[in-house]
Design a protein around this motif. Structure first.
Motif, PDB file in Angstrom:
ATOM      1  N   PHE A 210       0.826  -1.209   0.000  1.00  0.00           N
ATOM      2  CA  PHE A 210       0.000   0.000   0.000  1.00  0.00           C
ATOM      3  C   PHE A 210       0.860   1.258   0.000  1.00  0.00           C
ATOM      4  O   PHE A 210       1.871   1.326   0.685  1.00  0.00           O
ATOM      5  CB  PHE A 210      -0.903   0.018   1.244  1.00  0.00           C
ATOM      6  CG  PHE A 210      -1.722  -1.242   1.443  1.00  0.00           C
ATOM      7  CD1 PHE A 210      -2.267  -1.915   0.352  1.00  0.00           C
ATOM      8  CD2 PHE A 210      -1.955  -1.755   2.719  1.00  0.00           C
ATOM      9  CE1 PHE A 210      -3.027  -3.067   0.523  1.00  0.00           C
ATOM     10  CE2 PHE A 210      -2.711  -2.905   2.907  1.00  0.00           C
ATOM     11  CZ  PHE A 210      -3.245  -3.568   1.812  1.00  0.00           C
ATOM     12  N   GLY A 211       0.412   2.279  -0.726  1.00  0.00           N
ATOM     13  CA  GLY A 211       1.159   3.542  -0.745  1.00  0.00           C
ATOM     14  C   GLY A 211       0.457   4.564  -1.611  1.00  0.00           C
ATOM     15  O   GLY A 211      -0.744   4.466  -1.867  1.00  0.00           O
ATOM     16  N   ALA A 212       1.208   5.556  -2.066  1.00  0.00           N
ATOM     17  CA  ALA A 212       0.730   6.680  -2.885  1.00  0.00           C
ATOM     18  C   ALA A 212       0.147   7.808  -2.056  1.00  0.00           C
ATOM     19  O   ALA A 212      -0.227   8.846  -2.587  1.00  0.00           O
ATOM     20  CB  ALA A 212      -0.261   6.244  -3.981  1.00  0.00           C
ATOM     21  N   ARG A 300      13.020  18.399  -5.800  1.00  0.00           N
ATOM     22  CA  ARG A 300      12.471  18.597  -4.451  1.00  0.00           C
ATOM     23  C   ARG A 300      11.088  17.969  -4.388  1.00  0.00           C
ATOM     24  O   ARG A 300      10.144  18.472  -4.994  1.00  0.00           O
ATOM     25  CB  ARG A 300      12.412  20.093  -4.127  1.00  0.00           C
ATOM     26  CG  ARG A 300      13.807  20.679  -3.937  1.00  0.00           C
ATOM     27  CD  ARG A 300      13.753  22.103  -3.473  1.00  0.00           C
ATOM     28  NE  ARG A 300      13.092  22.206  -2.174  1.00  0.00           N
ATOM     29  CZ  ARG A 300      13.255  23.238  -1.342  1.00  0.00           C
ATOM     30  NH1 ARG A 300      14.045  24.226  -1.665  1.00  0.00           N
ATOM     31  NH2 ARG A 300      12.626  23.277  -0.197  1.00  0.00           N
ATOM     32  N   THR A 301      10.980  16.865  -3.630  1.00  0.00           N
ATOM     33  CA  THR A 301       9.717  16.106  -3.609  1.00  0.00           C
ATOM     34  C   THR A 301       8.653  16.755  -2.722  1.00  0.00           C
ATOM     35  O   THR A 301       7.490  16.444  -2.835  1.00  0.00           O
ATOM     36  CB  THR A 301       9.937  14.692  -3.051  1.00  0.00           C
ATOM     37  OG1 THR A 301      10.367  14.806  -1.689  1.00  0.00           O
ATOM     38  CG2 THR A 301      10.981  13.924  -3.850  1.00  0.00           C
ATOM     39  N   ARG A 302       9.084  17.574  -1.763  1.00  0.00           N
ATOM     40  CA  ARG A 302       8.235  18.150  -0.711  1.00  0.00           C
ATOM     41  C   ARG A 302       7.832  17.111   0.347  1.00  0.00           C
ATOM     42  O   ARG A 302       7.065  17.405   1.252  1.00  0.00           O
ATOM     43  CB  ARG A 302       6.966  18.795  -1.272  1.00  0.00           C
ATOM     44  CG  ARG A 302       7.245  19.838  -2.319  1.00  0.00           C
ATOM     45  CD  ARG A 302       5.954  20.505  -2.724  1.00  0.00           C
ATOM     46  NE  ARG A 302       6.153  21.313  -3.927  1.00  0.00           N
ATOM     47  CZ  ARG A 302       5.176  21.944  -4.541  1.00  0.00           C
ATOM     48  NH1 ARG A 302       3.958  21.895  -4.070  1.00  0.00           N
ATOM     49  NH2 ARG A 302       5.413  22.647  -5.615  1.00  0.00           N
ATOM     50  N   GLY A 326       4.365  13.289   5.802  1.00  0.00           N
ATOM     51  CA  GLY A 326       3.510  14.229   5.082  1.00  0.00           C
ATOM     52  C   GLY A 326       4.342  15.048   4.126  1.00  0.00           C
ATOM     53  O   GLY A 326       5.539  14.801   3.972  1.00  0.00           O
ATOM     54  N   ARG A 327       3.712  16.002   3.484  1.00  0.00           N
ATOM     55  CA  ARG A 327       4.390  16.863   2.524  1.00  0.00           C
ATOM     56  C   ARG A 327       4.494  18.263   3.108  1.00  0.00           C
ATOM     57  O   ARG A 327       3.611  18.693   3.844  1.00  0.00           O
ATOM     58  CB  ARG A 327       3.590  16.934   1.231  1.00  0.00           C
ATOM     59  CG  ARG A 327       3.459  15.619   0.506  1.00  0.00           C
ATOM     60  CD  ARG A 327       2.463  15.737  -0.634  1.00  0.00           C
ATOM     61  NE  ARG A 327       2.805  16.780  -1.573  1.00  0.00           N
ATOM     62  CZ  ARG A 327       3.704  16.656  -2.537  1.00  0.00           C
ATOM     63  NH1 ARG A 327       4.365  15.536  -2.684  1.00  0.00           N
ATOM     64  NH2 ARG A 327       3.950  17.648  -3.356  1.00  0.00           N
ATOM     65  N   THR A 328       5.550  18.970   2.702  1.00  0.00           N
ATOM     66  CA  THR A 328       5.688  20.340   3.217  1.00  0.00           C
ATOM     67  C   THR A 328       4.436  21.144   2.876  1.00  0.00           C
ATOM     68  O   THR A 328       3.994  21.966   3.661  1.00  0.00           O
ATOM     69  CB  THR A 328       6.927  21.047   2.627  1.00  0.00           C
ATOM     70  OG1 THR A 328       6.924  20.855   1.221  1.00  0.00           O
ATOM     71  CG2 THR A 328       8.212  20.514   3.208  1.00  0.00           C
TER      72      THR A 328
HETATM   73  O1  DLL Z   1       1.679   8.161  -5.911  1.00  0.00           O
HETATM   74  C1  DLL Z   1       3.209   6.763  -7.140  1.00  0.00           C
HETATM   75  C2  DLL Z   1       2.806   5.592  -6.333  1.00  0.00           C
HETATM   76  C3  DLL Z   1       1.826   4.750  -6.797  1.00  0.00           C
HETATM   77  C4  DLL Z   1       3.448   5.306  -5.137  1.00  0.00           C
HETATM   78  C5  DLL Z   1       1.469   3.633  -6.070  1.00  0.00           C
HETATM   79  C6  DLL Z   1       3.112   4.194  -4.397  1.00  0.00           C
HETATM   80  C7  DLL Z   1       2.129   3.358  -4.854  1.00  0.00           C
HETATM   81  P1  DLL Z   1       2.248  10.542  -7.637  1.00  0.00           P
HETATM   82  O2  DLL Z   1       0.810  10.436  -7.968  1.00  0.00           O
HETATM   83  O3  DLL Z   1       3.143  11.328  -8.510  1.00  0.00           O
HETATM   84  O4  DLL Z   1       2.890   9.103  -7.605  1.00  0.00           O
HETATM   85  O5  DLL Z   1       2.338  11.090  -6.159  1.00  0.00           O
HETATM   86  C8  DLL Z   1       3.565  11.176  -5.497  1.00  0.00           C
HETATM   87  O6  DLL Z   1       2.506  10.774  -3.358  1.00  0.00           O
HETATM   88  O7  DLL Z   1       5.454  12.761  -3.560  1.00  0.00           O
HETATM   89  C9  DLL Z   1       4.136  11.569  -1.868  1.00  0.00           C
HETATM   90  O8  DLL Z   1       3.714  12.854  -1.441  1.00  0.00           O
HETATM   91  C10 DLL Z   1       2.927  10.678  -2.006  1.00  0.00           C
HETATM   92  N1  DLL Z   1       3.284   9.284  -1.693  1.00  0.00           N
HETATM   93  C11 DLL Z   1       3.578   8.298  -2.537  1.00  0.00           C
HETATM   94  N2  DLL Z   1       3.829   7.149  -1.856  1.00  0.00           N
HETATM   95  C12 DLL Z   1       3.710   7.447  -0.533  1.00  0.00           C
HETATM   96  C13 DLL Z   1       3.844   6.719   0.675  1.00  0.00           C
HETATM   97  C14 DLL Z   1       2.501   8.058  -6.807  1.00  0.00           C
HETATM   98  N3  DLL Z   1       4.128   5.422   0.706  1.00  0.00           N
HETATM   99  C15 DLL Z   1       3.378  11.660  -4.087  1.00  0.00           C
HETATM  100  N4  DLL Z   1       3.682   7.401   1.844  1.00  0.00           N
HETATM  101  C16 DLL Z   1       4.669  11.642  -3.293  1.00  0.00           C
HETATM  102  C17 DLL Z   1       3.379   8.712   1.863  1.00  0.00           C
HETATM  103  C18 DLL Z   1       3.378   8.817  -0.440  1.00  0.00           C
HETATM  104  N5  DLL Z   1       3.206   9.436   0.747  1.00  0.00           N
END
Ligand code: DLL
Length: 435
Positions: A210-212, A300-302, A326-328
Motif C-alpha cells: 500500500f502507498g501513494a 524537491r519532492t516536498r 507528510g508533505r511540506t
Molecule cells: O503516488 C506513485 C505511487 C503509486 C506510489 C502507487 C506508491 C504506490 P504521484 O501520484 O506522482 O505518484 O504522487 C507522489 O505521493 O510525492 C508523496 O507525497 C505521495 N506518496 C507516494 N507514496 C507514498 C507513501 C505516486 N508510501 C506523491 N507514503 C509523493 C506517503 C506517499 N506518501
C-alpha cells in the motif's frame, strides 16, 4: 523470500557509490546536451557536468522544483526525441498544470525490474496472484505494479480502482494472495466486504502493498487486523518514476529501502536548501541516474522524512527512508503550531469508538486559524445520546491538544458521511486557500 536482484540490492556501499557516480556523470552529460532547462540552470550556477568530480559535488547543482516541470509543459524536460518515448504518464493536475513524464522502452523495463524487486521485498513471489486495485491510467500506480508483477512472474488481476462490490466477488472467486492499492481505498474495500458479509479471514491474502499517500502506523495496524495480512509501505512519485522508488522489506518493516543504484537521495532543510546528514528530518530530494526519457536532477519532492544507512536484517544494503509523515505543502500551520494530517490520524485511531474516515477543515475566523476535525464514529457508538457524543468530542479534542499541541474542534459524524476515495484520499479542506 529471495531478494529479486541479489547483486545490486546487497552491493557493498563502496561499489554502490562507484556505480552511482559513473551513472550520475552519464546522466548529467546527457541532460546538459539535450534539455535546455538543465543547460541553462547549470550555466547560471557556473557549472558543467565536468565540474562534478564526486558524489558530494552533486550539492553544487541547483534544485529542480515542480514549477520548472510546469513551465516546460508538456515535453520540454524530455531528454530523447518523441520517437523514442513509448509511454506517457501525468499527475492529476488538481493543483495546477499537470506534470507530464515519459519513458523509453528501457525506462519501462527498468521500472518493471524495480517494481519486481519491490513486490519481492514486500513478500510476493512468482506463485502469487496480485489483486491490483491501484488506478490504471495516467496515474502511475496501476501500470507500475502491473508490469512489475508480470516481471516477477506473478499473475496480475488488473481490477483498478472502483466497482468495489465486484472487487469483493473477484477476491472470493479468484483467490488473490497479494493486495495492492492506496490505503484509503483498501479501507473502503474492507468496509464494503463487511457490508457484503465477506470476512477477509476467509480470503487468501498474505500481504498488502500500500502507498501513494501518507498513512500512519495506527492505520497500518487497523488495516492489518481488518484484512488479516501484512501491510507493506511502498513509495514513489511520477516525476522520479512512479511506484517502486522505495519499499519496506517484509522482514524488518523498518524504513523503506531506496533503490540507490537508480536514484540518489538527499535530505535538505526545506527553508535553507542545505543538505542534512543521515538521521535528520527534512525534505527528500531525488536525482535519477538511469532514466533516459525523463531524467530528473535534484528534484524537491516536498515529502518529509529522514534517511538511515544502517545495514538491515534483510541483507539489503541500500539506505532506508522513514515512513513519510507528510508533505511540506500538506503541513497545516494552526496558530503557529505545525501539524500533519497523519499525526491527527494517529491520535484519532487510538480511540476504539472512531472509524478511520476523517477530514480536516481549516478556516480563518477573526484572523485566527481554526481546525475542525470531522470524523466518523462507529455505528454501535452512534447513539442519540447527545451527551455521550459531546463527551467523546471533548476527549478527542483534549487528546489532540495533549499529543500535538494544537487546538481542534471535533465534529463526530454518522458512519459513511465522509466521502470514500477510489485513489488518494482528500484529507484537508483548507478554506483559507479558497476564499
Ligand atoms: O503516488 C506513485 C505511487 C503509486 C506510489 C502507487 C506508491 C504506490 P504521484 O501520484 O506522482 O505518484 O504522487 C507522489 O505521493 O510525492 C508523496 O507525497 C505521495 N506518496 C507516494 N507514496 C507514498 C507513501 C505516486 N508510501 C506523491 N507514503 C509523493 C506517503 C506517499 N506518501
Amino acid at each position: 523470500m529471495p531478494i529479486y536482484n541479489m547483486d545490486f540490492e546487497t552491493m557493498p556501499r563502496e561499489a554502490l557509490e562507484s556505480i552511482q557516480f559513473s551513472r550520475l556523470k552519464t546522466t548529467l552529460e546527457r541532460v546538459y546536451a539535450t534539455v535546455p532547462f538543465y543547460r541553462e540552470s547549470f550555466n547560471n550556477a557556473g557549472i558543467t557536468p565536468s565540474s562534478i568530480r564526486n558524489l558530494k559535488d552533486l550539492q553544487k547543482i541547483p534544485f529542480t522544483v515542480k514549477k520548472d516541470l510546469r513551465d516546460n509543459y508538456p515535453y520540454g524536460m524530455f531528454a530523447v526525441p518523441m520517437e523514442n518515448v513509448v509511454r506517457i504518464h501525468a499527475s492529476s493536475g488538481t493543483t495546477g498544470t499537470p506534470t507530464v513524464v515519459g519513458y523509453t522502452k528501457r525506462d519501462i523495463s527498468t521500472w518493471a525490474e524495480l517494481m519486481a524487486r519491490s513486490l519481492a521485498a514486500g513478500g510476493a513471489t512468482s506463485k502469487d496472484i496480485v489483486h491490483n486495485a491501484y488506478g490504471y491510467g495516467l496515474f502511475t500506480g496501476g501500470l507500475g505494479v502491473h508490469y512489475g508483477a508480470e516481471k516477477l512472474g506473478a499473475s496480475v488481476i488488473p481490477v483498478s480502482g472502483g466497482n468495489t462490490k465486484r472487487q469483493i466477488i473477484i477476491m472470493k472467486d479468484f483467490k488473490p494472495t497479494v493486495l495492492t492499492g492506496t490505503p484509503s481505498y483498501i479501507l473502503h474495500l474492507a468496509e464494503v466486504a463487511q457490508e457484503m458479509g465477506v470476512s477477509f479471514e476467509n480470503l487468501n491474502f498474505k500481504c498488502g502493498i500500500f502507498g501513494a499517500e501518507p498513512w500512519s502506523e495506527d492505520m497500518r495496524r487497523d488495516l492489518e487486523s481488518k484484512l488479516h495480512l501484512k501491510a507493506i509501505d511502498i513509495y514513489g512519485l511520477s516525476e522520479v518514476m512512479g511506484p517502486g522508488v522505495s519499499i519496506e522489506c517484509h522482514e524488518a518493516q523498518k524504513g523503506l529501502h531506496i533503490f540507490e543504484d537508480h536514484f540518489i537521495a538527499e535530505i535538505i532543510n526545506p527553508e535553507t536548501g542545505e543538505t542534512l546528514p543521515y538521521g535528520e528530518t527534512g525534505e527528500l530530494v531525488f536525482t535519477s541516474i538511469t532514466k533516459e526519457a525523463f531524467p530528473i536532477i535534484r528534484y524537491r519532492t516536498r515529502d518529509i522524512t529522514s534517511l538511515n544507512p544502517e545495514p538491515c536484517i534483510c541483507g539489503r544494503t541500500h539506505v532506508r527512508m522513514k515512513k513519510v509523515s507528510g508533505r511540506t505543502d500538506d503541513m497545516l500551520i494552526i496558530r503557529g503550531v505545525n501539524v500533519f494530517p497523519s499525526q491527527i490520524e494517529s491520535v484519532l485511531m487510538k480511540s476504539r469508538e472512531i472509524q478511520p474516515h476523517y477530514q480536516l477543515v481549516v478556516d480563518r475566523v477573526d484572523n485566527l486559524d481554526t481546525l475542525t476535525v470531522m470524523v466518523e464514529v462507529g455505528q454501535e457508538f452512534f447513539s442519540d445520546e447527545i451527551k455521550t457524543l459531546q463527551n467523546m468530542e471533548h476527549k478527542l479534542s483534549n487528546d489532540i491538544k495533549e499529543y500535538l499541541g494544537v487546538s481542534a474542534k471535533i465534529k463526530l459524524v454518522e458512519p459513511k458521511t465522509i466521502q470514500r476515495s477510489e485513489g488518494k484520499a482528500v484529507r484537508v479542506i483548507d478554506k483559507r486557500k479558497i476564499s
